[in-house]
Design a protein around this motif. Structure first.
Motif, PDB file in Angstrom:
ATOM      1  N   GLN A  18       0.838  -1.196   0.000  1.00  0.00           N
ATOM      2  CA  GLN A  18       0.000   0.000   0.000  1.00  0.00           C
ATOM      3  C   GLN A  18       0.876   1.250   0.000  1.00  0.00           C
ATOM      4  O   GLN A  18       1.994   1.246   0.512  1.00  0.00           O
ATOM      5  CB  GLN A  18      -0.935  -0.003   1.195  1.00  0.00           C
ATOM      6  CG  GLN A  18      -0.244   0.217   2.533  1.00  0.00           C
ATOM      7  CD  GLN A  18      -1.216   0.170   3.686  1.00  0.00           C
ATOM      8  OE1 GLN A  18      -2.407   0.194   3.467  1.00  0.00           O
ATOM      9  NE2 GLN A  18      -0.723   0.095   4.890  1.00  0.00           N
ATOM     10  N   PRO A  19       0.393   2.340  -0.598  1.00  0.00           N
ATOM     11  CA  PRO A  19       1.186   3.565  -0.594  1.00  0.00           C
ATOM     12  C   PRO A  19       1.263   4.154   0.807  1.00  0.00           C
ATOM     13  O   PRO A  19       0.436   3.857   1.670  1.00  0.00           O
ATOM     14  CB  PRO A  19       0.410   4.494  -1.542  1.00  0.00           C
ATOM     15  CG  PRO A  19      -0.960   3.932  -1.597  1.00  0.00           C
ATOM     16  CD  PRO A  19      -0.845   2.465  -1.323  1.00  0.00           C
ATOM     17  N   ASP A  20       2.270   4.994   1.026  1.00  0.00           N
ATOM     18  CA  ASP A  20       2.433   5.638   2.325  1.00  0.00           C
ATOM     19  C   ASP A  20       1.229   6.514   2.621  1.00  0.00           C
ATOM     20  O   ASP A  20       0.609   7.073   1.730  1.00  0.00           O
ATOM     21  CB  ASP A  20       3.696   6.498   2.340  1.00  0.00           C
ATOM     22  CG  ASP A  20       4.955   5.639   2.253  1.00  0.00           C
ATOM     23  OD1 ASP A  20       4.880   4.459   2.633  1.00  0.00           O
ATOM     24  OD2 ASP A  20       5.983   6.159   1.805  1.00  0.00           O
ATOM     25  N   LYS A  21       0.926   6.667   3.899  1.00  0.00           N
ATOM     26  CA  LYS A  21      -0.232   7.471   4.283  1.00  0.00           C
ATOM     27  C   LYS A  21       0.010   8.952   4.058  1.00  0.00           C
ATOM     28  O   LYS A  21      -0.901   9.714   3.813  1.00  0.00           O
ATOM     29  CB  LYS A  21      -0.578   7.209   5.741  1.00  0.00           C
ATOM     30  CG  LYS A  21      -1.093   5.810   5.943  1.00  0.00           C
ATOM     31  CD  LYS A  21      -1.436   5.537   7.366  1.00  0.00           C
ATOM     32  CE  LYS A  21      -1.958   4.116   7.433  1.00  0.00           C
ATOM     33  NZ  LYS A  21      -1.811   3.499   8.683  1.00  0.00           N
ATOM     34  N   LYS A  22       1.257   9.406   4.126  1.00  0.00           N
ATOM     35  CA  LYS A  22       1.538  10.825   3.947  1.00  0.00           C
ATOM     36  C   LYS A  22       2.007  11.151   2.533  1.00  0.00           C
ATOM     37  O   LYS A  22       2.509  12.230   2.287  1.00  0.00           O
ATOM     38  CB  LYS A  22       2.545  11.303   4.966  1.00  0.00           C
ATOM     39  CG  LYS A  22       3.773  10.448   5.101  1.00  0.00           C
ATOM     40  CD  LYS A  22       4.632  10.913   6.254  1.00  0.00           C
ATOM     41  CE  LYS A  22       5.519   9.770   6.697  1.00  0.00           C
ATOM     42  NZ  LYS A  22       6.485  10.134   7.653  1.00  0.00           N
ATOM     43  N   SER A  23       1.834  10.242   1.607  1.00  0.00           N
ATOM     44  CA  SER A  23       2.301  10.504   0.249  1.00  0.00           C
ATOM     45  C   SER A  23       1.320  11.341  -0.550  1.00  0.00           C
ATOM     46  O   SER A  23       1.648  11.827  -1.620  1.00  0.00           O
ATOM     47  CB  SER A  23       2.575   9.192  -0.486  1.00  0.00           C
ATOM     48  OG  SER A  23       1.362   8.519  -0.729  1.00  0.00           O
ATOM     49  N   GLY A  24       0.095  11.513  -0.080  1.00  0.00           N
ATOM     50  CA  GLY A  24      -0.879  12.325  -0.803  1.00  0.00           C
ATOM     51  C   GLY A  24      -1.397  11.602  -2.020  1.00  0.00           C
ATOM     52  O   GLY A  24      -1.821  10.458  -1.951  1.00  0.00           O
ATOM     53  N   SER A  25      -1.341  12.275  -3.155  1.00  0.00           N
ATOM     54  CA  SER A  25      -1.887  11.677  -4.373  1.00  0.00           C
ATOM     55  C   SER A  25      -0.902  10.752  -5.047  1.00  0.00           C
ATOM     56  O   SER A  25      -1.247  10.098  -6.012  1.00  0.00           O
ATOM     57  CB  SER A  25      -2.287  12.788  -5.352  1.00  0.00           C
ATOM     58  OG  SER A  25      -1.138  13.493  -5.769  1.00  0.00           O
ATOM     59  N   GLY A  26       0.333  10.726  -4.604  1.00  0.00           N
ATOM     60  CA  GLY A  26       1.316   9.859  -5.216  1.00  0.00           C
ATOM     61  C   GLY A  26       2.016  10.495  -6.405  1.00  0.00           C
ATOM     62  O   GLY A  26       2.882   9.899  -7.006  1.00  0.00           O
ATOM     63  N   GLN A  27       1.637  11.716  -6.747  1.00  0.00           N
ATOM     64  CA  GLN A  27       2.250  12.422  -7.860  1.00  0.00           C
ATOM     65  C   GLN A  27       3.425  13.247  -7.341  1.00  0.00           C
ATOM     66  O   GLN A  27       3.281  13.981  -6.369  1.00  0.00           O
ATOM     67  CB  GLN A  27       1.239  13.363  -8.521  1.00  0.00           C
ATOM     68  CG  GLN A  27       0.043  12.651  -9.087  1.00  0.00           C
ATOM     69  CD  GLN A  27       0.345  12.067 -10.437  1.00  0.00           C
ATOM     70  OE1 GLN A  27       1.267  12.520 -11.102  1.00  0.00           O
ATOM     71  NE2 GLN A  27      -0.401  11.066 -10.830  1.00  0.00           N
ATOM     72  N   PRO A  28       4.588  13.154  -7.968  1.00  0.00           N
ATOM     73  CA  PRO A  28       5.697  13.996  -7.528  1.00  0.00           C
ATOM     74  C   PRO A  28       5.435  15.450  -7.913  1.00  0.00           C
ATOM     75  O   PRO A  28       4.879  15.738  -8.971  1.00  0.00           O
ATOM     76  CB  PRO A  28       6.906  13.435  -8.295  1.00  0.00           C
ATOM     77  CG  PRO A  28       6.311  12.769  -9.480  1.00  0.00           C
ATOM     78  CD  PRO A  28       4.953  12.282  -9.060  1.00  0.00           C
TER      79      PRO A  28
END
Length: 79
Positions: A42-52
């Motif tokens: 799963q993506p990190d919880k603080k990564s937001g939308s995952g877009q750099p």
């Protein structure tokens, strides 16, 4: 003459307990592996939308070794 009809309550031998336990263990194993993969990937919880986010555009440094000369003008030759 038609073939004899099968009885609805035809005898079926019961499955062995070992076969049932093997099937149940396989199902539980697949579920555990699937849940673990979903949890770990799963993506990190603080990564937001995952877009750099890019704050400034990238610039290409000019090369000092190449002289800056304008391209030659096309010659006006008539055939």
């Amino acid at each position: 003459m038609s073939p004899p009809r099968r009885r609805r309550d035809a005898y079926r031998p019961p499955r062995s307990r070992r076969e049932v336990l093997t099937a149940v263990a396989a199902v539980v194993g697949v579920l555990v592996v699937t849940a673990a993969l979903i949890w770990f990937l799963q993506p990190d919880k603080k990564s937001g939308s995952g877009q750099p986010s890019i704050s400034s555009p990238l610039s290409v440094p000019s090369s000092p070794s190449l002289p800056e000369t304008p391209p030659p003008a096309p010659s006006a030759s008539t055939p």
